[in-house]
Scaffold this active site. Sequence first.
Site, PDB file in Angstrom:
ATOM      1  N   GLY A  46      -6.500 -61.356 -70.252  1.00 37.52           N
ATOM      2  CA  GLY A  46      -7.129 -61.610 -71.539  1.00 37.52           C
ATOM      3  C   GLY A  46      -7.504 -60.282 -72.177  1.00 37.52           C
ATOM      4  O   GLY A  46      -7.764 -59.300 -71.472  1.00 37.52           O
ATOM      5  N   GLN A  51     -11.435 -54.325 -77.857  1.00 34.85           N
ATOM      6  CA  GLN A  51     -11.092 -53.490 -76.700  1.00 34.85           C
ATOM      7  C   GLN A  51      -9.988 -52.487 -77.026  1.00 34.85           C
ATOM      8  O   GLN A  51      -9.801 -51.519 -76.285  1.00 34.85           O
ATOM      9  CB  GLN A  51     -10.636 -54.362 -75.530  1.00 34.85           C
ATOM     10  CG  GLN A  51     -11.762 -55.169 -74.899  1.00 34.85           C
ATOM     11  CD  GLN A  51     -11.267 -55.926 -73.689  1.00 34.85           C
ATOM     12  OE1 GLN A  51     -10.708 -57.008 -73.816  1.00 34.85           O
ATOM     13  NE2 GLN A  51     -11.439 -55.347 -72.513  1.00 34.85           N
ATOM     14  N   CYS A  92     -12.626 -56.479 -65.934  1.00 34.21           N
ATOM     15  CA  CYS A  92     -12.440 -56.272 -67.368  1.00 34.21           C
ATOM     16  C   CYS A  92     -11.672 -54.966 -67.555  1.00 34.21           C
ATOM     17  O   CYS A  92     -11.984 -53.975 -66.893  1.00 34.21           O
ATOM     18  CB  CYS A  92     -13.810 -56.179 -68.046  1.00 34.21           C
ATOM     19  SG  CYS A  92     -13.715 -55.885 -69.819  1.00 34.21           S
ATOM     20  N   LEU A  93     -10.694 -54.981 -68.465  1.00 36.95           N
ATOM     21  CA  LEU A  93      -9.890 -53.771 -68.679  1.00 36.95           C
ATOM     22  C   LEU A  93     -10.725 -52.614 -69.234  1.00 36.95           C
ATOM     23  O   LEU A  93     -10.319 -51.465 -69.134  1.00 36.95           O
ATOM     24  CB  LEU A  93      -8.713 -54.068 -69.608  1.00 36.95           C
ATOM     25  CG  LEU A  93      -7.648 -55.024 -69.036  1.00 36.95           C
ATOM     26  CD1 LEU A  93      -6.576 -55.305 -70.083  1.00 36.95           C
ATOM     27  CD2 LEU A  93      -7.019 -54.473 -67.770  1.00 36.95           C
ATOM     28  N   HIS A 134     -15.264 -65.023 -71.512  1.00 35.90           N
ATOM     29  CA  HIS A 134     -15.354 -63.567 -71.357  1.00 35.90           C
ATOM     30  C   HIS A 134     -14.872 -62.869 -72.642  1.00 35.90           C
ATOM     31  O   HIS A 134     -15.522 -61.943 -73.131  1.00 35.90           O
ATOM     32  CB  HIS A 134     -14.499 -63.156 -70.138  1.00 35.90           C
ATOM     33  CG  HIS A 134     -14.402 -61.688 -69.877  1.00 35.90           C
ATOM     34  ND1 HIS A 134     -14.866 -61.096 -68.712  1.00 35.90           N
ATOM     35  CD2 HIS A 134     -13.873 -60.674 -70.615  1.00 35.90           C
ATOM     36  CE1 HIS A 134     -14.629 -59.788 -68.768  1.00 35.90           C
ATOM     37  NE2 HIS A 134     -14.030 -59.509 -69.909  1.00 35.90           N
ATOM     38  N   GLU A 135     -13.741 -63.342 -73.186  1.00 35.70           N
ATOM     39  CA  GLU A 135     -13.162 -62.688 -74.372  1.00 35.70           C
ATOM     40  C   GLU A 135     -13.989 -62.953 -75.640  1.00 35.70           C
ATOM     41  O   GLU A 135     -14.152 -62.062 -76.466  1.00 35.70           O
ATOM     42  CB  GLU A 135     -11.713 -63.124 -74.588  1.00 35.70           C
ATOM     43  CG  GLU A 135     -10.762 -62.834 -73.427  1.00 35.70           C
ATOM     44  CD  GLU A 135     -10.821 -61.416 -72.901  1.00 35.70           C
ATOM     45  OE1 GLU A 135     -11.141 -60.487 -73.657  1.00 35.70           O
ATOM     46  OE2 GLU A 135     -10.563 -61.234 -71.688  1.00 35.70           O
ATOM     47  N   HIS A 138     -16.750 -60.655 -75.756  1.00 32.00           N
ATOM     48  CA  HIS A 138     -16.334 -59.341 -76.286  1.00 32.00           C
ATOM     49  C   HIS A 138     -16.439 -59.327 -77.816  1.00 32.00           C
ATOM     50  O   HIS A 138     -16.955 -58.371 -78.398  1.00 32.00           O
ATOM     51  CB  HIS A 138     -14.881 -59.040 -75.922  1.00 32.00           C
ATOM     52  CG  HIS A 138     -14.691 -58.355 -74.593  1.00 32.00           C
ATOM     53  ND1 HIS A 138     -15.291 -57.159 -74.282  1.00 32.00           N
ATOM     54  CD2 HIS A 138     -13.961 -58.689 -73.503  1.00 32.00           C
ATOM     55  CE1 HIS A 138     -14.937 -56.786 -73.055  1.00 32.00           C
ATOM     56  NE2 HIS A 138     -14.122 -57.704 -72.557  1.00 32.00           N
TER      57      HIS A 138
HETATM   58 NI    NI Z   1     -13.105 -57.790 -70.727  1.00 34.81          NI
END
Ligand code: NI
Length: 164
Positions: A46, A51, A92-93, A134-135, A138
Amino acid sequence: MPVLKIYKYPAKVLRQKTVSVKKFDNELKKLVKDMFETMYNYKGIGLAANQVGVSQSVVVVDLKDKNYEPMVLINPKIKFLDKKKEVAEEGCLSFPGYYDKVSRNKKIEVEFYDVSGKKQKVVMTDLIARVVQHEVDHLNGIVFVQRMTFIRMLKFLVHKKKFE
Ligand code: NI
């Protein structure tokens, strides 16, 4: 098609609320394409637009599971259908190499627009529901460590390294 730069915590763009998409144009399609490319390149499931430094309400998701199609969620809004929660490990990236447990609602309903501007409403459970929560966090400037228990958040603060 370029792989975009992923902003790492504590970049400001990750801590700001994103803006709703108003124009469903080619520029949006290009952003979505680049976001998929970037997510696949870094082996994520995701990715939120902020991000990659774009403060717009756009999410891409691909669980890489034959039961799920890749998804684009624009201006998503979550409704919690019941109170049932589940704890599982997340990464998370924007926090490469950091994983810990987060409690999330098991079942949600998400209203969003697809890339052509068509309104959708989907009920999700388990992993896909977790990833979308989660997204969408963000997009609201919230990162996963903020959803952890106090003790786990302390552990994060103590062990915090530079995410580069
Ligand atoms: Ni993330």
